[in-house]
Design an enzyme around this catalytic site. Sequence first.
Site: not given
Length: 488
Positions: A75, A150, A174
Amino acid sequence: MRELITPLSKMLSSREISSVELTEKYISAIENENQKYNAYVSTTFDKALENAKLADEMIAKGTATALTGIPMTLKDNICSDGDLTTCCSKILRGFRPYYDSTVWSKLKAQGAVMLGKTNMDEFAMGSTSETSCYGAPLNPRNTNHVTGGSSGGGASAVAANLAPYALGSDTGGSVRQPASFCGIVGLKPTYGAVSRYGLIAYGSSLDQIGVLAQSVKDTAIVFDTISGVDANDQTSVDFDFGNIADTLDNTDVKGLKIGIAKEYFENINEEMKAAILDAVKLYEANGAEIIDISLPVLKQALPVYYIIACAEASSNLGRYDGIRYGYRPESYNDVEEMILRTRTEGFGDEVKRRIMLGTYVLSSGYYDAYYKKACLLRENLISDFDEIFNTCDILIAPTAPNTAFPLNYSGASPVDMYLSDIATVPINITGVPAISVPIKNDSNGLPIGMQIIGKKFSEKTILKAAYFYEKTAEDMVGNVEGGVQLGL
Ligand code: GLN
């Protein structure tokens, strides 16, 4: 749900394919298809090919392990030396850290191959990934829908077969919620099980790095590699998980006590409720004991989360001042104006909203009424969860109250968006582990995720329970076309 890591590893060790060739396949799939999904925001292909060469040498020398030579992604908030890591925020555009996060150094040491950084909500604040300064990633199950957030880019990359697995971060859902929206598996480990060193902080008492993959077995293999105490993270814990992946095959749910908390099923639609309760029946039919429970404290989780997360974010994000790194306006009259304009121009609206909320709840006069009260209520949540785990081995719940939103849903009120985190945030507040497993598609063809929750450090229990489902239930979610398929 499909296992990728073990079959790919076998193909590598039998020399059916080299790591360089496998990596090239992913690179060309990303070059051809990333514009369709916007899953990757930067790529590290040269480095990937170098890592792949090293992996091929490890394989030749006989020092390969389960993840050697297998591509993956990080990420955009997980640092790797010299690679863009921007939290998908204008304020960190162009930022390249000069050190590796612990998770990446562990994976690199095993010969993992990093393809690039994946899209996310700005600073991991959101539930759709639409607050990214690079635009939203799209859901491979239906590109008119969001990936969730997210860690939406990682979920999109894995679901679209543009990476075998991805690391994300989970502060309030997330990893699990985008996994459920994209029809893959997502694990949020116990707080402290995985080092946060090199994860750019959002809410430090809640943040935890997690795994997104297409199967429970793959998730376990990656967790086995990245977990463990780390001198660089004082909140990491020395706990011996053993090798969980190897224990999955002899999984039996006979006598497993599964708690069903009625509050978890109150505000979800009938279709999702029925799907999850049907899945529970499969456990029951195989000897698990179902225990109906009540967890009224769940109702307090959302305000507690948004007060604590915003308070911590307002402090953590104080460091972006235009001096040390990232964005700075071209002209300004003095330091004060420079800092003001850096933050005004560099942060997006949602991040600013949370910094303001966090500053407010920490300010004198409001501290006791909000922040202190939230911390006290957090203790209640922790003790009520502890008590539940005296009678139940795991809890089964929805991962989210809904399937993937249509694009631009975050145009709805921020509070509506926050409410959709109701099922995931209690897990971060209490620090326990949870995994989301895809069970079936709803009538619009969008995946429904089931959340399996355990007590602290019970990763083995929840992974085994999830694996049982993966092995026993029919695959009703299926695989997305395109990308790199296992048959290559
Ligand atoms: N959706 C939650 C939030 O907006 C969770 C985000 C996360 O886990 N990073 O804060």
